[in-house]
Each structure stands twice: as structure tokens, then as C-alpha cells.
Scaffold this motif. Structure first.
Motif, PDB file in Angstrom:
ATOM      1  N   ALA A   3      -2.191 -10.570  -7.095  1.00 54.60           N
ATOM      2  CA  ALA A   3      -1.818  -9.159  -7.176  1.00 54.60           C
ATOM      3  C   ALA A   3      -2.893  -8.290  -6.527  1.00 54.60           C
ATOM      4  N   TYR A  63      -2.803  -8.721  -2.656  1.00 49.12           N
ATOM      5  CA  TYR A  63      -1.731  -7.972  -1.989  1.00 49.12           C
ATOM      6  C   TYR A  63      -2.098  -6.507  -1.865  1.00 49.12           C
ATOM      7  N   GLN A  64      -2.641  -5.949  -2.966  1.00 48.27           N
ATOM      8  CA  GLN A  64      -2.934  -4.523  -2.955  1.00 48.27           C
ATOM      9  C   GLN A  64      -4.035  -4.205  -1.955  1.00 48.27           C
ATOM     10  N   ALA A  97      -2.535  -4.291   1.478  1.00 49.80           N
ATOM     11  CA  ALA A  97      -1.685  -3.129   1.775  1.00 49.80           C
ATOM     12  C   ALA A  97      -2.526  -1.894   2.066  1.00 49.80           C
ATOM     13  N   VAL A  98      -3.483  -1.623   1.157  1.00 50.21           N
ATOM     14  CA  VAL A  98      -4.327  -0.442   1.351  1.00 50.21           C
ATOM     15  C   VAL A  98      -5.132  -0.583   2.640  1.00 50.21           C
ATOM     16  N   VAL A 155      -3.011   0.200   5.713  1.00 48.27           N
ATOM     17  CA  VAL A 155      -2.766   1.638   5.847  1.00 48.27           C
ATOM     18  C   VAL A 155      -4.027   2.338   6.360  1.00 48.27           C
ATOM     19  N   MET A 208      -5.561   5.664  14.455  1.00 55.43           N
ATOM     20  CA  MET A 208      -4.935   6.892  14.943  1.00 55.43           C
ATOM     21  C   MET A 208      -5.946   8.023  15.006  1.00 55.43           C
ATOM     22  N   THR A 262      -8.371   7.457  18.024  1.00 55.88           N
ATOM     23  CA  THR A 262      -7.768   7.726  19.334  1.00 55.88           C
ATOM     24  C   THR A 262      -7.475   9.203  19.490  1.00 55.88           C
ATOM     25  N   ALA A 263      -7.022   9.843  18.404  1.00 57.21           N
ATOM     26  CA  ALA A 263      -6.705  11.264  18.510  1.00 57.21           C
ATOM     27  C   ALA A 263      -7.948  12.066  18.839  1.00 57.21           C
TER      28      ALA A 263
END
Lengths: 368, 382
Positions: free
Chosen positions: B11, B14-15, B18-19, B22, B29, B32-33
């Protein structure tokens, strides 16, 4: 307030106090039973009559059916030559004129495939496979070209009704798995995953679609590494997918909550793991429950795709709008295009609404 | 690898994954921005808010000049968005209530007419309606040069309705205070008298007393405070009307479109809510001798309200978000003002972040208010 009271007094819920005399027929009392009721009937019929007179006058009596823009200008009614002259542009936008049989064929094929898929009996893995392996590639080749001697047509020249169908259909088809994943994330036991799911869903649902379209068209290019550009159509499509996914997630969550906990526990006692329980037990039941609201959502998204007009994509509404700005017809055909577009949207939305009601009925009467 | 088969460790794993994914996407992003922005020489940060706006906003509820700051321009956009959504929600709810009750009428003509109304509004895109109303207004009414003078000083043309405007010299604040005090006094009176009636059982004209409590402060202010006003009467020039209060076609078209769309949704919600109250309630109220209007008011609507409020909240949130379609017909709402700023300063990220943040914040505020109201009317179970 008096208006409310008269309306209330005629509400169907309360039994009528006056018992109609036997001489009066049932039919008569429904329309003219009480003085208040008679007044309502007369007012409503008057409204219908006035609207019908206005509409028929504009649509037919004062309208021009054949002729030039100048002849249209002379009459006060609708200008139908505008529609016939601009019809192909309204439907297909800037798609090369000689090649417009391709979007037409694609649209007919798409509508035919949709019609077949609407029958619940043919639902299944075979249908999904047929869509992915046959229908969608054929549609793509027809639209984009490049194979079988078809000339290549870049997406910047796509437009009109095929584009509207594409944006809404692909939008929802791709959003469905994403929405299910988000709904599962929101219902998850793992706090970090739940927070990510809730955050995405609530942020997207809290802002207007316009802002997400703006993000995709104006802001996203800034986030891309140098030299990589993504087609504008694809960007808008991705925005619609993300937006739709958040709404689908909320509908699917409703379906998940309607499944009794005992179903999960039964799965656990059989030794199945999370994904097996979800895939084989919970999701089939939950998704079946939410099919009618999903069709309603689809109607909404079919209408919401008109918003891509604002970020400069040539969807059906935009071709209608630009057709009316044609210098030849400007100031002459002011409403005709909108009325025509409204009829097209109304027909498709009403058909899907009827289908949604049929599905509700179907699921209420069948068990499996 | 037995560690991997431990449910708790999995568990966590997985968390973390995932975090991590993201965060990685966000970081890529962001970097690059910032590189792209530096290369294109676009400024970053919110410093532009203090700069001079320099563009005209045709309509604003608060005073605004092109020499004001960009921050103030955004504020004008927010007030315009709030103004049009509030009015549309208010008018749409009243209209929708009438249409919803009309749909349940025994009279077949009325119920079918209302059904047609709802279906016509729900099956055609709102944006299409907005454009249709706008071009209808533009094409039906005459140009400014031939404006119709309906009353002295009231002009109707395709650039809108212009009426004389009131300008307050003094006493405006006193009048507003009196109004607020009056509303508070009316509510307090109604509440106290309502409680007294429950205790003593004596009927008193509560509405009358409340109206007196509302009017008393206003009348007193008008009589004793020093109020002076001047009228700003519009004048018909060669190309435009100057002065007066201007009701613009963009605002009217947007308000009309939003109001009608709200009313169709509210009608469906009200109909479903009333139908969900069981028939036995009607029969029980009739057995107690209540009239139909009182049954609806005292028995049916309070119960229907519990069913109605959650979907009604969604309708209000939707109209608030749909007001952003204003940009298509040129009403200067938050999105349109932000769009102008975006084109002027090039700071797309900041402008979009501001208006998304405002929408998100106000959406949450609407949800909170409606949830509070919902909790108030919810069934209190013992």
C-alpha cells in the motif's frame, strides 16, 4: 403570488374539489373544468397561436426560397438560399471541396455504427473490438487520408459536424476508462491515492470548461519542451477528455456506492485480490446502474463541444457562425444559420434523450 | 521477496509511486515552462497586477477607468461575473418554479406547453442560444441613430436600453444603512411574532408587522436625512447616446440565456421533487382540512425542498461556470477580462491561474452556503 396560486390550484396532485356534472365530458373538464382552468387553457392556446403565427410567418410566408442575396434583403422573412448556398461549408468547413464525400461517408458510417451499437443485445467484447479494430481506423483513414490513394488532409482543415461528433464521441470514449480509474481512486483505502483523485475531480469540476480549453490551447504550448508541438485539435480533445473524466468519475462513484459492501467481502472471502474483485464483481454491477445517467451526460457533452468555437476550432457551430459572416450574406442571413444549427442539435439531443429513457426502461425490466 | 507481499508495504509503495509520478510530471512541466518563458522573454510573477490596465471595459459595477490597475480590471471582471450569475440564478429559480409546477398541472395544454419549453431549452447548446439572442437583439432593434424614444429620456436601440440615471449627491450611505437595518428588523419581527404565535396560538398579521418594520427606517431616513440626487439624462448624439444608465445587449442576451437555462433545469428538479413526496401526504393534509395552497406550502414543499436542494446546488454551480460563455458575445466577465490581459501582457499562466482560482474559490463558497442551507432543512432524526 396570485399566479403561483392559480397554477397551484390546478396542480395535478390535488384532487379537484368540484365534481364535474355528468353532462360534461371528461375531455371538457380537463380543459375548461373550472374558471381558472379555462383561463389557463385560453392563455396557453393564445401563446401557442401567437408563437406559431410568428414562426410560420418568418419561416414560410415571408421567406425567400430561391434567389440571390439581394432578393433576400427585400423580404422580411427567412432567407433559405443562404442555407443551400452554404450547406456544404456548414457541414464540412474548410475540408477540400472535391474530397467532401470522405467526411460524408465517415459521418454516415459513424452514425450507422452508433445505431447498431445502441441495441443492448449486441453489447460485448466483439462490439468493442469491432469499433477499435475496424470502425475507428476506417474513420481515421477516411478523414485524414494518406492510404489507398486518398490525399492527406491536415486536421487544420477538418471542420463542421464531423468534428463536433469526433470531439464529443472520442472525448467520452477515452474519458470513460479514465473516469472509472478516478472513481476507484476516490473510493480507495489508500489516503494518498484518494487525495489525488479527489483533488483532480474537484478542481476540474470547480472551473468552467472554457478555462480548461484555454489552458490546453494557450498555456500548454508553454509547458512543452522546445520543438515539440501538439496539434491544436488534439489539445482541445485532451482538454475535453480530462473535463469529461471528472464528471464521469462522479457518476461512476454513485454506482460504486450503490453496490452493497457484502459484494466486496464475498470476493475477499473467495481469496480474490482488489483488481479481481473490482473487475469481476463490483464494476460490472456498478457500471450497469450508471449507463442511463452516462447517456444523459453524453448529451450534455455533445452540446458542450460547441465551446471549442471560442478557442478557434471550426466545429459545427463555428462553421455556421462564419458562414453568416460571409461578406455576400452578411447582414442578410442573421438568424437562419442559428435556427438551422439549433434544429440539428435538437434532433440529435432529443434522440439520445429518448434512448436514455429507453435504457432506463430496459434495465428496469430485464435481469441477468 | 516476502517484503513485497506484505499488504501494508505494498500500500505504501503504490502511494509513493503515485505521488512520485505526479510530482515528476509537475516538475518536468514547471522546468520546461520556466525555460521557455525565459527564452521568449516573458515576465513571470504577479507584478503585472499593479500595472496600468489601459483598456476599456464597457460595463462595470464598480468605478473603473482605463488608467486603473490590471488588478482592479480583474476585480471588475469578478463583479460582472457575480452580478450576471446571481441575477440569472434568482430569475431562473422563480421562473423554473412556475414552470415546474405548471408541468404537473392537470390541464393538458399547460403541462404540454411547459414540457415543450423545457425540452427546447435542454436539447440545444447554451452557447447557440446566447449567440441567437444576441443577434436577435442586434437585428430587431434599430441602430442608435434611429433610437426609439419610448419615454422622455428612455432610448431603445440595438446598442441597448438607455435610461436616465440617478446620481447621489449625499445620503446614499444613510439610505443603504436604513435598508439593511429594515431587512434585519423585518426578519427579527417575523421571528419573534412567529414564536409568540406558537406559544399563545393567537393569529397576528405577521407580514404586515414585518413590512412596517422594514419600511420604518427607510421612511425615517428619507424624511430626516439630507438626501439630494441629480438626474443624468441621456442625450442622443450623432453616433451614440451619452450619459444615463446603459443596459447593454451583451448583458441582456447573457442574462436571458442563462436565466432560461437555469429555469429549465430548476423546472425539472422541482417537478421531480414534488412528485417524490408521497401521495399520502396530500391525503393526510386534506383530511386535516388544509386548503390546497396551504397543503403545498406547509406540507409538500418543505418535504420536496429536501430532495430539491442538492441538485439545485449543482444548477447554481453550473450557471456560475456557464457565465464564462460571456466571452462569445463580448460581455466583460472575468474570463473575457483575463483574456484581454493575457493578450496584452503575454502572461497566460498567471492570468489563467487567477481566474481558475477565483472560480474554484467561489464554487467552494456556493457549495458551502448551499450545504449549510441543506443541513438546516434536512430531516432531523431523533
Amino acid at each position: 403570488m396570485t399566479q403561483v396560486d392559480t397554477l397551484v390550484s390546478s396542480a395535478a396532485l390535488a384532487p379537484s374539489r368540484e365534481v364535474p356534472p355528468a353532462a360534461r365530458s371528461r375531455w371538457f373538464s380537463a380543459y375548461f373544468g373550472t374558471p381558472g382552468n379555462a383561463l389557463i387553457t385560453i392563455l396557453c392556446l393564445g401563446t401557442v397561436f401567437a408563437l406559431a403565427k410568428l414562426a410560420i410567418g418568418w419561416l414560410f410566408v415571408d421567406a425567400t426560397f430561391v434567389g440571390t442575396p439581394a432578393e433576400c434583403k427585400a423580404t422580411s422573412g427567412a432567407c433559405w438560399p443562404f442555407l443551400s448556398a452554404k450547406m456544404r461549408y456548414i457541414f464540412f468547413g474548410f475540408y477540400p471541396f472535391e474530397e467532401q464525400w470522405r467526411p460524408l461517408t465517415a459521418m454516415l458510417l459513424f452514425l450507422g455504427a452508433c445505431l447498431v451499437s445502441m441495441v443492448p443485445k449486441v453489447w460485448g467484447r466483439g462490439l468493442l473490438l469491432a469499433w477499435v479494430a475496424v470502425v475507428l481506423p476506417v474513420l481515421y483513414v477516411l478523414m485524414a487520408g494518406g492510404y489507398f490513394g486518398l490525399t492527406v488532409v491536415p486536421t487544420t482543415q477538418w471542420g463542421g459536424l464531423p468534428l463536433s461528433f469526433m470531439l464529443s464521441f472520442i472525448g467520452l470514449a477515452c474519458a470513460l476508462p479514465l473516469g472509472i480509474a478516478l472513481a476507484l481512486a476516490r473510493a480507495s483505502n489508500l489516503p494518498a491515492i484518494r487525495v489525488l483523485g479527489v483533488g483532480f475531480i474537484e478542481i476540474v469540476r470547480g472551473v468552467p470548461l472554457i478555462s480548461i480549453l484555454f489552458m490546453a490551447t494557450v498555456m500548454l504550448p508553454l509547458f512543452m519542451p522546445n520543438g515539440i508541438t501538439i496539434d491544436k485539435l488534439v489539445r482541445a480533445q485532451v482538454a475535453i477528455i480530462l473535463f469529461a473524466a471528472a464528471y464521469i468519475a462522479e457518476i461512476v462513484r454513485g454506482g460504486l456506492q450503490a453496490i452493497p459492501k457484502g459484494q466486496v467481502e464475498a470476493g475477499q472471502s473467495l481469496g480474490l485480490h482488489y483488481w479481481q474483485i473490482m473487475r469481476k464483481i463490483v464494476l460490472p454491477q456498478a457500471l450497469k446502474k450508471v449507463i442511463p445517467p452516462l447517456v444523459s451526460l453524453f448529451i450534455g457533452f455533445f452540446q458542450d463541444t460547441t465551446l471549442v468555437t471560442i478557442v478557434g476550432l471550426l466545429d459545427f457551430l463555428d462553421t455556421v457562425r462564419t458562414a453568416m459572416r460571409d461578406p455576400q450574406w452578411q447582414g442578410i442571413a442573421v438568424l437562419e444559420g442559428y435556427v438551422f444549427a439549433a434544429v440539428v442539435y435538437f434532433v440529435f439531443s432529443a434522440l439520445m434523450g429518448a434512448y436514455s429513457r429507453f435504457l432506463e426502461q430496459y434495465f428496469r425490466t430485464t435481469h441477468d | 521477496m516476502p517484503l513485497f507481499y506484505d499488504a501494508r508495504i505494498r500500500a505504501y509503495l503504490y502511494q509513493v509511486i503515485a505521488v512520485g509520478v505526479v510530482l515528476l510530471i509537475a516538475w518536468v512541466m514547471f522546468s520546461t515552462a520556466s525555460a521557455n518563458l525565459a527564452k521568449q522573454d516573458i515576465a513571470t510573477g504577479f507584478g503585472f497586477l499593479a500595472r496600468q490596465a489601459g483598456f476599456v471595459i464597457t460595463e462595470s459595477a464598480i468605478t473603473y477607468e482605463p488608467t486603473d490597475t490590471i488588478g482592479r480590471a480583474i476585480l471588475v471582471g469578478i463583479t460582472n461575473t457575480v452580478k450576471v450569475s446571481l441575477l440569472a440564478a434568482l430569475f431562473g429559480t422563480v421562473l423554473g418554479l412556475l414552470v415546474g409546477i405548471g408541468r404537473l398541472s392537470h390541464n393538458p395544454v399547460l403541462s404540454r406547453l411547459m414540457l415543450a419549453y423545457v425540452e427546447a431549452l435542454r436539447n440545444v447548446p447554451l452557447l447557440l442560444y446566447l449567440l441567437l439572442w444576441y443577434s436577435l437583439i442586434i437585428s430587431v432593434f434599430p441602430p442608435v441613430k434611429q433610437a426609439i424614444e419610448m419615454l422622455p429620456g428612455v432610448f431603445l436601440s440595438n446598442s441597448g436600453l438607455v435610461t436616465p440615471a440617478l446620481h447621489w449627491q449625499s445620503g446614499f450611505a444613510a439610505l443603504v444603512t436604513a435598508f439593511v437595518v429594515g431587512v434585519a428588523a423585518a426578519f427579527a419581527t417575523a421571528r419573534v411574532l412567529g414564536r409568540r404565535r406558537i406559544v399563545t396560538g393567537k393569529e397576528r398579521p405577521i407580514a404586515l408587522f414585518a413590512a412596517i418594520a422594514f419600511l420604518l427606517p427607510l421612511v425615517a431616513t428619507i424624511l430626516f436625512a439630507n438626501i439630494s440626487v441629480t438626474w443624468d439624462v441621456p442625450e442622443l448624439g450623432r453616433f451614440r447616446l451619452s450619459g444615463g444608465y446603459h443596459l447593454r445587449p451583451e448583458f441582456v442576451a447573457l442574462l436571458l440565456g442563462l436565466t432560461l437555462s437555469v429555469s429549465a433545469n430548476v423546472a425539472e428538479i422541482v417537478r421531480a421533487g414534488i412528485q417524490a413526496v408521497s401521495k399520502g401526504q396530500w391525503e393526510a393534509a386534506t383530511a386535516l382540512g388544509l386548503s390546497r395552497a396551504r397543503t403545498l406550502k406547509l406540507v409538500i414543499l418543505p418535504q420536496a425542498l429536501r430532495i430539491i436542494i442538492p441538485p439545485l446546488t449543482n444548477t447554481y454551480l453550473t450557471v456560475f461556470k456557464n457565465s464564462s460563455l460571456a466571452i462569445a458575445i463580448g460581455y466583460p466577465d472575468l474570463v473575457m477580462v483575463s483574456n484581454t490581459i493575457m493578450n496584452q501582457t503575454g502572461q497566460a499562466i498567471e492570468a489563467i491561474a487567477i481566474f481558475m482560482g477565483v472560480y474554484l474559490g467561489l464554487s467552494i463558497l456556493i457549495s458551502l452556503v448551499m450545504n449549510w442551507y441543506n443541513a438546516r432543512v434536512a430531516l432531523r432524526e431523533r
